[in-house]
Design a protein around this motif. Structure first.
Motif, PDB file in Angstrom:
ATOM      1  N   GLU A 276       0.843  -1.195   0.000  1.00  0.00           N
ATOM      2  CA  GLU A 276       0.000   0.000   0.000  1.00  0.00           C
ATOM      3  C   GLU A 276       0.881   1.249   0.000  1.00  0.00           C
ATOM      4  O   GLU A 276       1.882   1.327   0.708  1.00  0.00           O
ATOM      5  CB  GLU A 276      -0.918   0.008   1.223  1.00  0.00           C
ATOM      6  CG  GLU A 276      -2.011  -1.041   1.183  1.00  0.00           C
ATOM      7  CD  GLU A 276      -2.969  -0.834   0.016  1.00  0.00           C
ATOM      8  OE1 GLU A 276      -3.184   0.327  -0.389  1.00  0.00           O
ATOM      9  OE2 GLU A 276      -3.495  -1.843  -0.496  1.00  0.00           O
ATOM     10  N   GLY A 277       0.483   2.216  -0.809  1.00  0.00           N
ATOM     11  CA  GLY A 277       1.235   3.463  -0.877  1.00  0.00           C
ATOM     12  C   GLY A 277       2.370   3.441  -1.867  1.00  0.00           C
ATOM     13  O   GLY A 277       3.004   4.476  -2.117  1.00  0.00           O
ATOM     14  N   SER A 278       2.660   2.275  -2.478  1.00  0.00           N
ATOM     15  CA  SER A 278       3.745   2.190  -3.448  1.00  0.00           C
ATOM     16  C   SER A 278       3.284   2.729  -4.794  1.00  0.00           C
ATOM     17  O   SER A 278       2.091   2.982  -5.017  1.00  0.00           O
ATOM     18  CB  SER A 278       4.211   0.739  -3.594  1.00  0.00           C
ATOM     19  OG  SER A 278       3.176  -0.046  -4.170  1.00  0.00           O
ATOM     20  N   LEU A 279       4.228   2.896  -5.714  1.00  0.00           N
ATOM     21  CA  LEU A 279       3.894   3.420  -7.036  1.00  0.00           C
ATOM     22  C   LEU A 279       2.861   2.551  -7.741  1.00  0.00           C
ATOM     23  O   LEU A 279       1.938   3.057  -8.381  1.00  0.00           O
ATOM     24  CB  LEU A 279       5.153   3.512  -7.903  1.00  0.00           C
ATOM     25  CG  LEU A 279       6.094   4.684  -7.669  1.00  0.00           C
ATOM     26  CD1 LEU A 279       7.257   4.612  -8.646  1.00  0.00           C
ATOM     27  CD2 LEU A 279       5.364   6.012  -7.827  1.00  0.00           C
ATOM     28  N   LEU A 280       3.007   1.236  -7.637  1.00  0.00           N
ATOM     29  CA  LEU A 280       2.125   0.334  -8.369  1.00  0.00           C
ATOM     30  C   LEU A 280       0.758   0.197  -7.717  1.00  0.00           C
ATOM     31  O   LEU A 280      -0.236  -0.044  -8.400  1.00  0.00           O
ATOM     32  CB  LEU A 280       2.776  -1.043  -8.514  1.00  0.00           C
ATOM     33  CG  LEU A 280       4.145  -1.082  -9.201  1.00  0.00           C
ATOM     34  CD1 LEU A 280       4.585  -2.529  -9.400  1.00  0.00           C
ATOM     35  CD2 LEU A 280       4.113  -0.339 -10.523  1.00  0.00           C
TER      36      LEU A 280
END
Length: 517
Positions: A276-280
């Motif tokens: 969660e919160g990552s680019l993907l």
């Protein structure tokens, strides 16, 4: 097993359809010519003033019986279609004078005055029988899986669909045969040419859509794709349609004429398994990646101008999305803008490596899986790696030489990004990317996007809203639409091939050596 499940299974089994960029001519069940390559025969040299093409007499001419590459190529000469898709992807009405898509009902209005080569009128019964034959065929069966009933009314064919399809007319580029001849190997011609002898086609004087072109077309028997390639090299053939599974280039004695297709090259995103919160995981991150990619550079360098930028979920040449797509062909963010976006997301630049670290201090690094047996895909991956590295995003390439192993890895969601390809049906059916679709691996499904897509299928006037919803989610990143290729000798020019017919127009055909002699 119901039709929708059959379709998913077909897509899942046909790796060429989804991942390799191979794509069969229409359905995953289409057969290739026999693999054996007989020794080239001493066939006479192709006439410099007569178009010479290959045929396989044992297969016959009926595309509803044998879905071979050659029958698919040559049927556009012998049989008129309900509609044609032009080189610019526009819809050209032929035997069908109009197609009305009204929710779950489609009405095909049959043009009056059209005849077969023997003078028999082409009727709505012939059109209906041809659609029924297509539904039962290997070549067209999957594209018509949504049709549940076919009936006729004076001057029209009425289809009942399981689900609305506002672009159904684009599926109707199928040949029209006599109702009594849909099971014959050599049905009566209805197109620009008709049978003369076993070695020649001649112009059909009763063709309703006649054009200038060769008075006759010479036929040379071949039994494999490789024999067609060698036939062009030794001069016994003028042309062949390149199959889509190779990166082969034409020889020094030939050239290629390209045509647009609905083969979409895309960047698959494993959002489901991303933190969660990552680019993907976030739409903002996926949108950022999309805006950092220069698609025009990919098409010109990675695909040697044999593709064009994908600027949305729908092929950009379809009239319903013209001026409504939101993705630009070039990178929308320059390096400074990407870096500013990353810093706004809490990322910090490591001055030593030149890459950004995420908010937790880990390098911003993504693993891109690619089947390295495809030169185009391998070059595309390398170029994306360089484009994103310039913005401070590290891309680690996971190159897999074995196609089956690569396909297995993708199917098991063992990737963060991957370069895939899917051949969409001509009605822009995006179901492979939705829940249960063969290209849906790793995608986080969105109810809002599914609703926008359903509205688009109900009425093509909602195409703009669908494109906007797609760009707000970016579940996968469209990159390019690939070109098809007609390979021909250098003396013959003026071909105008299209997605639905490589012989779409022969009116501009010229034979240079004949003119220069």
């Amino acid at each position: 097993m119901n039709r929708s499940l059959l379709r998913v299974c077909s897509l899942m089994c046909a790796c060429a359809l989804v991942f390799s960029g191979c794509g069969k001519n229409d359905a995953s069940a289409q057969s290739e010519l026999p693999a054996e390559t007989p020794a080239p025969s001493a066939a006479p040299t192709a006439s410099q003033s007569v178009l010479t093409i290959g045929c396989n007499p044992s297969d016959g001419w009926n595309p509803y019986l044998v879905p071979s590459t050659l029958i698919t190529q040559n049927m556009g000469l012998l049989f008129e279609k309900l509609v044609e898709i032009g080189p610019d992807m526009s819809l050209s009405y032929r035997i069908a004078s109009a197609v009305d898509c009204l929710g779950e009902q489609v009405i095909l209005h049959i043009r009056g005055g059209c005849t077969f080569a023997d003078g028999t009128p082409i009727t709505e019964e012939d059109a209906a029988a041809s659609i029924e034959a297509a539904r039962q065929s290997l070549l067209y069966g999957e594209r018509f899986a949504n049709v549940v009933k076919v009936s006729t009314t004076p001057g029209a064919v009425v289809l009942t669909l399981a689900q609305p399809d506002s672009l159904f007319a684009y599926l109707c580029d199928i040949p029209v045969l006599k109702a009594s001849e849909t099971a014959l190997e050599a049905p009566t011609a209805s197109g620009r040419y008709t049978y003369d002898t076993a070695s020649q086609l001649v112009k059909n004087p009763r063709c309703s859509f006649a054009e200038s072109g060769p008075a006759q077309i010479k036929l040379v028997p071949v039994s494999s794709y490789e024999e067609m390639v060698s036939g062009l090299t030794v001069g016994s053939l003028n042309l062949y349609t390149a199959r889509e599974i190779g990166d082969d280039s034409p020889s020094v004695t030939s050239r290629q004429t390209y045509f647009r297709t609905n083969n979409l090259v895309f960047l698959g995103v494993n959002a489901k398994n991303a933190p969660e919160g990552s680019l993907l995981a976030s739409p903002a991150g996926r949108i950022l990646l999309s805006k950092a990619i220069d698609r025009r550079q990919l098409s010109e360098k990675s695909y040697y101008s044999r593709a064009w930028p994908a600027t949305g979920a729908v092929n950009s040449f379809y009239p319903c999305v013209m001026a409504k797509q939101l993705i630009l062909p070039e990178a929308e963010y320059n390096t400074a803008e990407v870096r500013a976006q990353l810093e706004a997301m809490g990322c910090t630049l490591d001055p030593v490596s030149g890459y950004y670290n995420d908010p937790e201090g880990k390098r911003l690094s993504l693993r891109l899986s690619v089947y390295s047996g495809s030169t185009y895909k391998k070059y595309t991956a390398a170029l994306i790696q360089r484009q994103l590295a310039a913005c401070g995003i590290e891309i680690q390439l996971d190159e897999v030489e074995n196609f089956d192993l690569w396909t297995e890895k993708v199917g098991q969601e063992d990737f963060e990004l991957y370069i895939g390809e899917v051949k969409l049906y001509n009605n822009m059916d995006s179901s492979p990317f939705f829940e249960g679709g063969a290209a849906a691996v790793g995608i986080r499904q969105s109810e809002a996007l599914a609703a926008a897509y359903a509205a688009f299928k109900q009425n093509q006037s909602a195409a703009g809203e669908y494109e906007a919803a797609f760009c707000a989610e970016m579940p996968y990143i469209p990159l390019l639409w690939r070109n098809g290729s007609l390979v021909h000798d250098r003396e013959v020019n003026g071909f105008a091939p299209s997605l639905s017919n490589v012989f779409y127009s022969l009116s501009g055909l010229s034979f240079e050596s004949a003119q220069n002699s």
